[in-house]
Write a protein that holds these residues in place. Structure first.
Motif, mmCIF file in Angstrom:
data_model
loop_
_atom_site.group_PDB
_atom_site.id
_atom_site.type_symbol
_atom_site.label_atom_id
_atom_site.label_comp_id
_atom_site.label_asym_id
_atom_site.label_seq_id
_atom_site.Cartn_x
_atom_site.Cartn_y
_atom_site.Cartn_z
ATOM 1 N N THR A 81 0.828 -1.201 0.000
ATOM 2 C CA THR A 81 0.000 0.000 0.000
ATOM 3 C C THR A 81 0.866 1.256 0.000
ATOM 4 O OG1 THR A 81 -1.702 -1.183 1.242
ATOM 5 C CG2 THR A 81 -1.852 1.208 1.230
ATOM 6 N N SER A 83 1.001 4.161 1.507
ATOM 7 C CA SER A 83 0.505 4.906 2.660
ATOM 8 C C SER A 83 1.553 4.907 3.752
ATOM 9 C CB SER A 83 -0.784 4.264 3.180
ATOM 10 O OG SER A 83 -1.161 4.818 4.426
ATOM 11 N N HIS A 84 1.498 5.945 4.595
ATOM 12 C CA HIS A 84 2.364 5.992 5.767
ATOM 13 C C HIS A 84 1.716 5.328 6.976
ATOM 14 C CE1 HIS A 84 5.723 8.516 4.469
ATOM 15 N NE2 HIS A 84 4.863 9.268 3.822
ATOM 16 N N LYS A 85 0.374 5.161 6.955
ATOM 17 C CA LYS A 85 -0.329 4.826 8.190
ATOM 18 C C LYS A 85 -1.187 3.568 8.132
ATOM 19 C CE LYS A 85 -0.636 9.708 9.554
ATOM 20 N NZ LYS A 85 -1.533 10.834 9.906
ATOM 21 N N GLU A 86 -1.517 3.065 6.952
ATOM 22 C CA GLU A 86 -2.444 1.938 6.879
ATOM 23 C C GLU A 86 -1.808 0.661 7.430
ATOM 24 O OE1 GLU A 86 -4.544 1.408 3.210
ATOM 25 O OE2 GLU A 86 -4.578 3.554 2.804
ATOM 26 N N GLU A 87 -2.660 -0.300 7.734
ATOM 27 C CA GLU A 87 -2.200 -1.593 8.227
ATOM 28 C C GLU A 87 -1.609 -2.402 7.075
ATOM 29 O OE1 GLU A 87 -2.177 -2.591 11.383
ATOM 30 O OE2 GLU A 87 -3.060 -0.701 12.063
ATOM 31 N N LEU A 90 3.618 -1.816 3.579
ATOM 32 C CA LEU A 90 3.644 -0.490 2.972
ATOM 33 C C LEU A 90 4.864 -0.369 2.074
ATOM 34 C CD1 LEU A 90 2.910 1.641 6.177
ATOM 35 C CD2 LEU A 90 1.256 0.572 4.626
ATOM 36 N N TYR A 92 6.825 1.990 1.957
ATOM 37 C CA TYR A 92 7.910 2.611 2.722
ATOM 38 C C TYR A 92 8.721 1.578 3.499
ATOM 39 C CZ TYR A 92 5.256 6.753 1.522
ATOM 40 O OH TYR A 92 4.591 7.736 0.818
ATOM 41 N N ASP A 93 8.141 0.379 3.699
ATOM 42 C CA ASP A 93 8.873 -0.679 4.392
ATOM 43 C C ASP A 93 10.096 -1.128 3.586
ATOM 44 O OD1 ASP A 93 6.885 -0.608 6.308
ATOM 45 O OD2 ASP A 93 5.778 -2.306 5.464
ATOM 46 N N ARG A 100 12.484 6.859 7.257
ATOM 47 C CA ARG A 100 11.151 7.210 7.769
ATOM 48 C C ARG A 100 11.198 8.427 8.690
ATOM 49 N NH1 ARG A 100 6.663 2.902 8.541
ATOM 50 N NH2 ARG A 100 7.024 1.528 6.771
ATOM 51 N N ARG A 101 12.375 8.762 9.174
ATOM 52 C CA ARG A 101 12.503 9.891 10.096
ATOM 53 C C ARG A 101 12.956 11.164 9.385
ATOM 54 N NH1 ARG A 101 14.965 5.565 12.880
ATOM 55 N NH2 ARG A 101 17.062 6.396 12.538
ATOM 56 N N SER A 107 7.518 10.927 0.257
ATOM 57 C CA SER A 107 6.145 10.560 -0.073
ATOM 58 C C SER A 107 6.071 10.028 -1.498
ATOM 59 C CB SER A 107 5.207 11.777 0.062
ATOM 60 O OG SER A 107 5.207 12.272 1.388
#
Length: 249
Positions: A81, A83-87, A90, A92-93, A100-101, A107
């Motif tokens: 996904t 997204s930064h926040k969805e379950e 992701l 970003y993983d 991430r920091r 984005s």
């Protein structure tokens, strides 16, 4: 001539996710920050933040991460996904945890849904992000769609007409180009980014997209040697090619 930005070393490293200013000061005193081959012990020093800085600075024995203004290309795998926040998994993983920091945050430039694979761009450059997704730019995006049923032959004319209205909407879609690859496979070039647009376009003509893969954005093509889940930084020339017309496959 564009002014070269400068920054305190501790502030730069902190914004890139390496740690707090106090942590950076301790690391520097321990010899963990090296610039141009020499220990840099005073992290209050201001330096020019140029693209070549990662080749000149080491942090704890490793080259500095890309400086702010990075743009990367990711071959998005199935099931992830944007997204930064969805379950769940992701995109970003896939990137280094430290990223991430970063501030500004990295984005995605637009999104691909969970079941769509292929070319995805990510950046910490907000101006570039908005330029790419702006409707005024008409950046072409090319998708390869595998379909549940054979094409009937009328889809290309309808998609190109600029008259197709998706279910639940009032404004017609901008003209889109359909190239038939086989009876159940097609390339579709769109210049908009409406919600699930490609899937809904084929649904509007009574078909169903079984697999969807983005191959190109503007003149930028996903290279065949970039496997799903892999990413790489873009060169300035590649970034510029986003705003050019796609070439024939």
């Amino acid at each position: 001539m564009r002014k070269i930005p400068t920054s305190r070393v501790d502030r730069l490293l902190g914004s890139m996710g390496y740690g707090s200013r106090a942590e950076m000061a301790r690391m520097a005193k321990a010899g963990g920050v090296v610039l141009d081959g020499a220990d840099l012990t005073d992290v209050s020093k201001r330096i020019a933040v140029t693209p070549d800085l990662p080749s000149r600075m080491d942090i704890d024995g490793e080259p500095l991460d890309p400086v702010p203004g990075l743009v990367l290309m990711l071959n998005k795998p199935l099931g992830m996904t944007c997204s930064h926040k969805e379950e769940g998994a992701l995109v970003y993983d896939i990137l280094p945890d430290r990223w991430r920091r970063r501030d500004p945050a990295i984005s995605t430039i637009g999104r691909l849904d969970k079941q769509t694979t292929g070319l995805l761009l990510l950046t910490d450059d907000g101006d570039l992000l908005h330029r790419v997704i702006s409707p005024r730019r008409h950046v072409a995006k090319v998708y390869r769609a595998a379909l549940a049923r054979p094409l009937v032959g009328t889809e290309a004319a309808l998609f190109a007409s600029g008259e197709l209205v998706l279910e639940g909407e009032d404004k017609p879609l901008a003209p889109a180009a359909l190239e038939v690859v086989s009876p159940t496979e097609a390339l579709l070039t769109v210049t908009e980014g409406r919600y699930h647009q490609v899937r809904r376009m084929f649904a509007a003509v009574g078909n169903h997209v079984e697999a969807l893969h983005r191959e190109r954005m503007g003149g930028l093509t996903l290279p065949p040697d970039l496997a799903p889940g892999q990413w790489r930084l873009l060169t300035p020339e590649e970034i510029g090619s986003i705003f050019t017309e796609p070439t024939a496959p």
